[in-house]
Write an enzyme that holds these catalytic residues in place. Structure first.
Site, PDB file in Angstrom:
ATOM      1  CB  CYS A 104       6.223   5.098   8.326  1.00  0.00           C
ATOM      2  SG  CYS A 104       7.615   4.311   7.486  1.00  0.00           S
ATOM      3  CB  CYS A 107       8.067   0.760   5.132  1.00  0.00           C
ATOM      4  SG  CYS A 107       9.152   1.197   6.494  1.00  0.00           S
ATOM      5  CB  SER A 108       3.557   0.781   7.398  1.00  0.00           C
ATOM      6  OG  SER A 108       3.067   0.978   6.092  1.00  0.00           O
ATOM      7  CB  CYS A 109       8.214   2.838  10.907  1.00  0.00           C
ATOM      8  SG  CYS A 109       9.522   2.106   9.902  1.00  0.00           S
TER       9      CYS A 109
END
Lengths: 199, 219, 219, 199
Positions: A104, A107-109
Site C-alpha cells: 500500500c 498508507c499501509s492497507c
C-alpha cells in the site's frame, strides 16, 4: 482545520496516548475495556495463523482453492475470517511463471482478518516506495532472489480491496496434513515477499 | 494532496529490514494508540477516509519521525479536535499535567461533528450507474492534482494502463474524507507496465492498482 | 531522481518564517561547511551538478533534519569518498577521535577521480546546434522519470507550456552529474499556467522555469 | 557509490566539519586560508547591498535600467558584480500589474553576486514547495498582500540562469540620491517576497 504543533515541541507519543485516553474516558466517550478488547483481538486472535489456514486448505482441497480464487471474501468467511479491512478480499495465486506481491504505497492497507496488523517492514517508506518501482531488486534484498524468467506483479492496495497471496505449495510436502501445512506458511509468503519452504 | 505519504516510486529510502521476531506491538503505548485510533473515528463522527487524510495532514518531518503508531495517535487527536470533542491543546496540557507540570487545561468547546449522509456501514456500496469501463480497456489515469484527500497516487497520474477487473463499488475517499457526501463509484483494478511508469530502463514488471471511476478516462 | 529534494508543489510543510536579523551564518561551523563544500568539488574532481546530486542522495530524513549546511557537509564528504580522496569512514573516525574516543582511522585508498572531458569552466557553453524551439511555441515537458540526476522537476512533467525565451546553452546536469560527458544543450524559459499544473481550483498565476532542450517535446 | 550512515548514527555536522577540514588539510588538498577567504567574501563583501546598488542605479538612470533588463549579466558587471552563481543574470521588473518572485524548488539556487547567500526562508521546504502552487497565499503570510488585480509570475531557477527582481520604486522618494535609495532596497524585495517602501 486543526493543525498540531510540530513533534519536536510536543510531548512524546507515549504520554499523549495516556492523555488522550484519560480525556476521552472522563467524557464517557470510550470504555477502556473496549480498548483492551481491540488490542487483545489483534494480539491474540487475529494474525497470520488465519491466513495460513486458508492457504493450507486451498492446497489440500482444490474445490476450496477454486472458490477462494473466485471469491476470496466468501471463501475466507467459510473459515470464519472477515471483519475490518476485509470487506472485499481478492486472493492471487503465485505460480512458477508469475510472482505476486502486495503493497500500500499511500498508507499501509493490509488484510487484517487474514494477517493481523502489518509488520514494520510493510510500513517502511523503503518498502512502500520501492516495491512498485524496483520489486525484483527489493525482493532480492529481502531474501527472495527470483529467476529472471519469473514475472512480477505488484498489487497496490489503493482502495478498499485487500489482496492476499496464495503461495506455491513447496515440494516435499505431499504427506503433510492440513494443520502441518499451515504451520509452514509464513506471513511474508502471504504478502509475497517470501516463498514457503518445506521447513 | 501531494504529501509525504504518497511514496510510490520515490527514491532515496535505502533498504528494508525484516525482523522475524517482531511482536505485534513493540511497546504498550503502541497498542493503546492503535485502539484509541480505532475509537477516535466513532467518537468524532468521522470515518476511515478522514483518518487517512489526517495522517497526510501531519507535517512531513513528523510523519517520518513519529513512526506508525505515533502518526496514528497524532491523527486520533486531530480528529477529536476537528470535531470539537476535545478543545485544541487539551492533549498536550493533560500530558504535561501527567508529567507533573502545573498547566491550565483548556475548557471544553462546542462539538461540531461532521454532518453528512452515510449510505451504510463500511465503504462498499451497491450502485446502479452503468460502469464506464470494462476489463481489457485501455485507460489513462487522471493527471489532476488535488489539495484534498485522494487515493490516486502521483506515480500513476497521466499514465496509460489496462483495466483488468471491476471491483465492488465504494464510497469515494476524495468526498468522504471531507464529509461532502459519499459519491460511491465503480472501482477498477488497472494494470500499468513498469516501462510506462518509470521509463525504458526500468525493471520489467507490472503494477496493478485500484482506481475509482472518476480517476480514469478512456485512452 | 524522484527524491525528497523535488519539493515544488508538495504539500503539508506549514508556513514560512522570515527572521529579518538573520546573520549569513548562524554558527561558525556553517561557514566552514560552506567553504569546505565549495572546495570539495575541486579536490574530488567533480562538479556542481554532482554536488547537487549528492544532496539528493542523502536519506530523506537526513535531508530534512540536517539543515542546509548539514546537507552540504554530508555531500562534501560523499564526493571526497566517491573519488577516493578519503577512505569510507574517515570523517566519522576522525570526528570520534576529535571527541576523545580511541578509534582506528581507516587507511587511504586509491583515488579514482572521475574522468571526463570538460568543455570549459562553469556551465555555459557555446553550441552550434540549431535550436529546436522558439519563443511562443507550445511544448510539453517530458513525463520521463529518471533514477539519476535531473533538473526537470516532477511538477512540470507531462504538462504543457509556452516557450518565452531561449537562454545560453549549458551543460546537461543529467549527464554532467554522472561524468558521462557534458552534452551541452539549448535552454529555454517555459511558462506554465497554474491551472495546467494544479487544476482549475488553483490560484491563478504563472510559473516560468528553465528547461533543457531534451526535457521538451513539441505539443 | 558511497552511502553515508544515517545522521542519527553519525557524529554531528559540526564535528564532521572539523574532521573533514583536518583530513583535507593534512593531505595538502585545501588551505585553511583559502577557506577563510571564501567565508570572508560572503560574510563581508557580497550581499544584498550589491543588488541594492543595481536597483538604485536602475531607478535613477533609465538607460542603465534598459541595459539591465536587456542583459542583466553585463549590466551587473558594469557595477563590478559577477562570479559564481551569476553566470547568466536575468533581471525581471515588477510593475503595478505584474508581480514577479524567485524560487529554486530543487535546491536553493540564488544570485550570489547580487544577494549573497540565501536566507533560511528561501531554503525552507515550505517556500520551495508553496511558491509555485499558491504564491499569493504564501506572499500574504509573508507580509505581502497583493490585490487580486496584480498577476503573479514565479520564476523557478532550475538551470544556471539566475533571476533577480527589479522592485518598483516607492512613491515619495523623488528627492533621494542613488545612495539613499539603495539603503531602502531590501533583500526580500529583490527576491520578490516584499516591496520597497519609502522608509
Amino acid at each position: 482545520m486543526t493543525e498540531l504543533p510540530r513533534s519536536e515541541d510536543y510531548p512524546s507519543p507515549q504520554i499523549r496516548v495516556e492523555a488522550l485516553e484519560a480525556l476521552l474516558v472522563e467524557r464517557g466517550l470510550v470504555d477502556p475495556n473496549v480498548l483492551d478488547g481491540f488490542i487483545n483481538r489483534y494480539v491474540n486472535d487475529v494474525g497470520p495463523m488465519n491466513g495460513a489456514k486458508v492457504v493450507a486448505k486451498a492446497w489440500v482441497d482444490d474445490d476450496y482453492r477454486k472458490r477462494l480464487l473466485a471469491d476470496g471474501t466468501e471463501a475466507c468467511k467459510e473459515l470464519g475470517f472477515g471483519g475490518p479491512q476485509g470487506e472485499h478480499i481478492v486472493v492471487v495465486e503465485n505460480t512458477p511463471e508469475m510472482h505476486n506481491m502486495v503493497v500500500c504505497t499511500l498508507c499501509s492497507c493490509y488484510p487484517w482478518p487474514l494477517l493481523g496488523l502489518p509488520p514494520n517492514w510493510y510500513k517502511d517508506p523503503a518498502y512502500r516506495a520501492r516495491s512498485v518501482r524496483e520489486p525484483r531488486a527489493l525482493l532480492k534484498e529481502m531474501g527472495l532472489d527470483l529467476p529472471d524468467s519469473v514475472e512480477i506483479t505488484v498489487w497496490d492496495s489503493s482502495a478498499e480491496n485487500r489482496y492476499f497471496i496464495l503461495p506455491m505449495r513447496p515440494e516435499g510436502t505431499e504427506g503433510l496434513s492440513e494443520d502441518e501445512l499451515a504451520k509452514l506458511v509464513s506471513r511474508d509468503a502471504m504478502v509475497g515477499v517470501a516463498q514457503v519452504t518445506a521447513g | 494532496m501531494d504529501g509525504i505519504h504518497d511514496m510510490g516510486g520515490t527514491q532515496g529510502w535505502g533498504s528494508v529490514e525484516i525482523d522475524p521476531n517482531e511482536p505485534v506491538f513493540k511497546e504498550d503505548w503502541e497498542a493503546r494508540a492503535f485502539a484509541l485510533s480505532l475509537a477516535s473515528m466513532g467518537v468524532s463522527g468521522t470515518n476511515l477516509d478522514a483518518f487517512r487524510h489526517g495522517l497526510e495532514r501531519l507535517h512531513p518531518v513528523d510523519y517520518l519521525s513519529e513512526g506508525y503508531y505515533g502518526r496514528w495517535i497524532s491523527t486520533a487527536e486531530l480528529l477529536c479536535v476537528d470535531s470539537g470533542i476535545l478543545p485544541p491543546g487539551a492533549v498536550a496540557a493533560r500530558a504535561r499535567v501527567m508529567q507533573g507540570e502545573k498547566v491550565d487545561e483548556p475548557a471544553d468547546v462546542e462539538t461540531q461533528k461532521p454532518q453528512y449522509e452515510r449510505g451504510g456501514a463500511g465503504s462498499l456500496r451497491e450502485i446502479e450507474d452503468t460502469p464506464k469501463f470494462e476489463a481489457g480497456q485501455t485507460i489513462r489515469a487522471s493527471s489532476l492534482r488535488k489539495s484534498g484527500h485522494t487515493r490516486l497516487p502521483a506515480y500513476v497520474r497521466g499514465r496509460t494502463g489496462t483495466v483488468i477487473a471491476r471491483r465492488p463499488a465504494a464510497v469515494l475517499p476524495d468526498s468522504t474524507a471531507h464529509f461532502t457526501g459519499e459519491d460511491p463509484q465503480h472501482v477498477y483494478t488497472v494494470e500499468f507496465d513498469s516501462t510506462e511508469l518509470w521509463g525504458e530502463g526500468a525493471e520489467k514488471s507490472k503494477v496493478r492498482i485500484d482506481l475509482f471511476e472518476s480517476y480514469m478516462e478512456a485512452a
